[in-house]
Design a protein around this motif. Structure first.
Motif, PDB file in Angstrom:
ATOM      1  N   SER A  12       0.842  -1.202   0.000  1.00  0.00           N
ATOM      2  CA  SER A  12       0.000   0.000   0.000  1.00  0.00           C
ATOM      3  C   SER A  12       0.870   1.242   0.000  1.00  0.00           C
ATOM      4  CB  SER A  12      -0.945   0.019   1.206  1.00  0.00           C
ATOM      5  OG  SER A  12      -0.206   0.118   2.407  1.00  0.00           O
ATOM      6  N   CYS A  13       0.274   2.336  -0.461  1.00  0.00           N
ATOM      7  CA  CYS A  13       0.920   3.640  -0.476  1.00  0.00           C
ATOM      8  C   CYS A  13       0.049   4.613   0.304  1.00  0.00           C
ATOM      9  CB  CYS A  13       1.084   4.125  -1.917  1.00  0.00           C
ATOM     10  SG  CYS A  13       1.754   5.799  -2.029  1.00  0.00           S
ATOM     11  N   VAL A  15      -0.209   8.706   1.630  1.00  0.00           N
ATOM     12  CA  VAL A  15       0.234  10.093   1.532  1.00  0.00           C
ATOM     13  C   VAL A  15      -0.629  10.903   2.480  1.00  0.00           C
ATOM     14  CG1 VAL A  15       0.478  12.094   0.023  1.00  0.00           C
ATOM     15  CG2 VAL A  15       0.950   9.810  -0.877  1.00  0.00           C
ATOM     16  N   ASP A  16       0.006  11.650   3.372  1.00  0.00           N
ATOM     17  CA  ASP A  16      -0.728  12.469   4.350  1.00  0.00           C
ATOM     18  C   ASP A  16      -1.776  11.655   5.100  1.00  0.00           C
ATOM     19  OD1 ASP A  16       0.745  14.733   3.639  1.00  0.00           O
ATOM     20  OD2 ASP A  16      -0.689  15.268   2.055  1.00  0.00           O
ATOM     21  N   ASP A  17      -1.373  10.477   5.553  1.00  0.00           N
ATOM     22  CA  ASP A  17      -2.221   9.575   6.345  1.00  0.00           C
ATOM     23  C   ASP A  17      -3.433   9.035   5.595  1.00  0.00           C
ATOM     24  OD1 ASP A  17      -0.575   9.711   8.647  1.00  0.00           O
ATOM     25  OD2 ASP A  17      -1.506  11.617   9.203  1.00  0.00           O
ATOM     26  N   LYS A  18      -3.433   9.118   4.259  1.00  0.00           N
ATOM     27  CA  LYS A  18      -4.517   8.571   3.445  1.00  0.00           C
ATOM     28  C   LYS A  18      -3.942   7.556   2.472  1.00  0.00           C
ATOM     29  CE  LYS A  18      -7.261  12.727   3.734  1.00  0.00           C
ATOM     30  NZ  LYS A  18      -7.487  14.016   3.148  1.00  0.00           N
ATOM     31  N   ILE A  19      -4.558   6.394   2.385  1.00  0.00           N
ATOM     32  CA  ILE A  19      -4.112   5.371   1.452  1.00  0.00           C
ATOM     33  C   ILE A  19      -4.517   5.785   0.040  1.00  0.00           C
ATOM     34  CG2 ILE A  19      -4.391   2.973   0.723  1.00  0.00           C
ATOM     35  CD1 ILE A  19      -4.693   2.243   3.684  1.00  0.00           C
ATOM     36  N   THR A  20      -3.520   5.868  -0.844  1.00  0.00           N
ATOM     37  CA  THR A  20      -3.788   6.250  -2.238  1.00  0.00           C
ATOM     38  C   THR A  20      -3.909   5.034  -3.140  1.00  0.00           C
ATOM     39  OG1 THR A  20      -1.460   6.404  -2.867  1.00  0.00           O
ATOM     40  CG2 THR A  20      -2.508   8.393  -1.930  1.00  0.00           C
ATOM     41  N   GLY A  21      -3.337   3.928  -2.724  1.00  0.00           N
ATOM     42  CA  GLY A  21      -3.393   2.697  -3.495  1.00  0.00           C
ATOM     43  C   GLY A  21      -3.026   1.528  -2.610  1.00  0.00           C
ATOM     44  N   ALA A  22      -3.690   0.401  -2.816  1.00  0.00           N
ATOM     45  CA  ALA A  22      -3.409  -0.797  -2.029  1.00  0.00           C
ATOM     46  C   ALA A  22      -3.754  -2.021  -2.858  1.00  0.00           C
ATOM     47  CB  ALA A  22      -4.204  -0.786  -0.728  1.00  0.00           C
ATOM     48  N   ILE A  23      -2.930  -3.059  -2.704  1.00  0.00           N
ATOM     49  CA  ILE A  23      -3.180  -4.315  -3.408  1.00  0.00           C
ATOM     50  C   ILE A  23      -2.956  -5.489  -2.463  1.00  0.00           C
ATOM     51  CG2 ILE A  23      -2.540  -3.391  -5.668  1.00  0.00           C
ATOM     52  CD1 ILE A  23       0.155  -4.968  -5.368  1.00  0.00           C
ATOM     53  N   GLU A  24      -3.514  -6.606  -2.833  1.00  0.00           N
ATOM     54  CA  GLU A  24      -3.164  -7.876  -2.210  1.00  0.00           C
ATOM     55  C   GLU A  24      -2.136  -8.516  -3.133  1.00  0.00           C
ATOM     56  OE1 GLU A  24      -3.972  -8.809   0.882  1.00  0.00           O
ATOM     57  OE2 GLU A  24      -4.950  -6.853   1.024  1.00  0.00           O
ATOM     58  N   GLN A  25      -2.192  -9.800  -3.376  1.00  0.00           N
ATOM     59  CA  GLN A  25      -1.171 -10.488  -4.157  1.00  0.00           C
ATOM     60  C   GLN A  25      -0.921  -9.811  -5.501  1.00  0.00           C
ATOM     61  OE1 GLN A  25      -2.093 -14.450  -5.540  1.00  0.00           O
ATOM     62  NE2 GLN A  25       0.056 -15.045  -5.405  1.00  0.00           N
ATOM     63  N   GLY A  26       0.358  -9.569  -5.792  1.00  0.00           N
ATOM     64  CA  GLY A  26       0.693  -8.937  -7.059  1.00  0.00           C
ATOM     65  C   GLY A  26       2.091  -8.386  -7.072  1.00  0.00           C
ATOM     66  N   GLN A 122      -3.226   0.307  -9.206  1.00  0.00           N
ATOM     67  CA  GLN A 122      -3.225   1.194  -8.050  1.00  0.00           C
ATOM     68  C   GLN A 122      -1.990   2.097  -8.132  1.00  0.00           C
ATOM     69  OE1 GLN A 122      -5.729   1.148  -5.359  1.00  0.00           O
ATOM     70  NE2 GLN A 122      -6.643   0.280  -7.202  1.00  0.00           N
ATOM     71  N   LEU A 123      -2.105   3.311  -7.588  1.00  0.00           N
ATOM     72  CA  LEU A 123      -1.048   4.305  -7.754  1.00  0.00           C
ATOM     73  C   LEU A 123      -0.673   5.007  -6.456  1.00  0.00           C
ATOM     74  CD1 LEU A 123      -2.535   6.055 -10.914  1.00  0.00           C
ATOM     75  CD2 LEU A 123      -0.678   4.376 -10.882  1.00  0.00           C
ATOM     76  N   GLY A 124       0.530   5.545  -6.473  1.00  0.00           N
ATOM     77  CA  GLY A 124       0.932   6.533  -5.492  1.00  0.00           C
ATOM     78  C   GLY A 124       0.563   7.897  -6.048  1.00  0.00           C
ATOM     79  N   ILE A 125       1.120   8.944  -5.476  1.00  0.00           N
ATOM     80  CA  ILE A 125       0.911  10.299  -5.992  1.00  0.00           C
ATOM     81  C   ILE A 125       2.263  10.827  -6.443  1.00  0.00           C
ATOM     82  CG2 ILE A 125       0.240  12.664  -5.441  1.00  0.00           C
ATOM     83  CD1 ILE A 125      -1.807  11.528  -3.503  1.00  0.00           C
ATOM     84  N   PHE A 126       2.349  11.149  -7.719  1.00  0.00           N
ATOM     85  CA  PHE A 126       3.612  11.601  -8.293  1.00  0.00           C
ATOM     86  C   PHE A 126       4.149  12.798  -7.509  1.00  0.00           C
ATOM     87  CE2 PHE A 126       6.356  14.001 -11.008  1.00  0.00           C
ATOM     88  CZ  PHE A 126       7.108  13.029 -11.652  1.00  0.00           C
TER      89      PHE A 126
END
Length: 152
Positions: A12-13, A15-26, A122-126
């Motif tokens: 998971s990623c 930013v500022d205590d908010k999840i921007t992206g999360a995955i299980e197996q991958g 799913q992404l982070g924030i550039f």
């Protein structure tokens, strides 16, 4: 273009205590872009990522791709993959692409991977200060460099 590809049981990623992206197996994919990178680098790397057979089959052998297991991808931009550490103790990032080049390439990679997987990546924030949590599975970590295609 460089990528560090990690097989994960979850990632998971934040930013500022908010999840921007999360995955299980991958796959957790850390992507670095340099000024010389072109669209063919994006296409080559995206295809290599989704077709790498690094997931176990029923015999425990790495024979399955992310597509075969219906896995997910968390894509994170990371300019530090181009750190030069030859001189002194402070890394230089002069080879990393500037944001006006790197951000569109990162966004295009997300589109390509989404298209190839037939599911949203799913992404982070550039450019953000991201916190990445992961559990590396294996561990399996592969580094790819589009400027050295003959070795990958």
């Amino acid at each position: 273009m460089r990528a560090v590809i990690q097989r994960v049981s979850h990632a998971s990623c934040t930013v500022d205590d908010k999840i921007t992206g999360a995955i299980e197996q991958g796959l957790l994919v850390l992507l670095g872009v340099e000024e010389e990178d072109k669209n063919d680098d994006l296409e080559w790397l995206a295809n290599k990522i989704v077709n790498q057979r690094i997931f176990s089959d029923e015999n425990g052998l790495m024979n399955k791709s992310i597509q075969d297991i219906n896995g997910n991808i968390l894509l994170i931009s990371q300019f530090t993959l181009f750190a030069q550490t030859k001189k002194g103790n402070r890394p230089s990032f002069i080879r990393a692409a500037k944001p006006d080049k790197a951000k569109p390439m990162y966004e295009e990679m997300a589109k390509l991977l989404t298209s190839l997987l037939n599911k949203e990546v799913q992404l982070g924030i550039f450019g953000a200060d991201m916190k990445i949590d992961l559990r590396n599975d294996g561990p399996v970590t592969i580094i790819m460099n589009t400027k050295d295609k003959d070795n990958f």
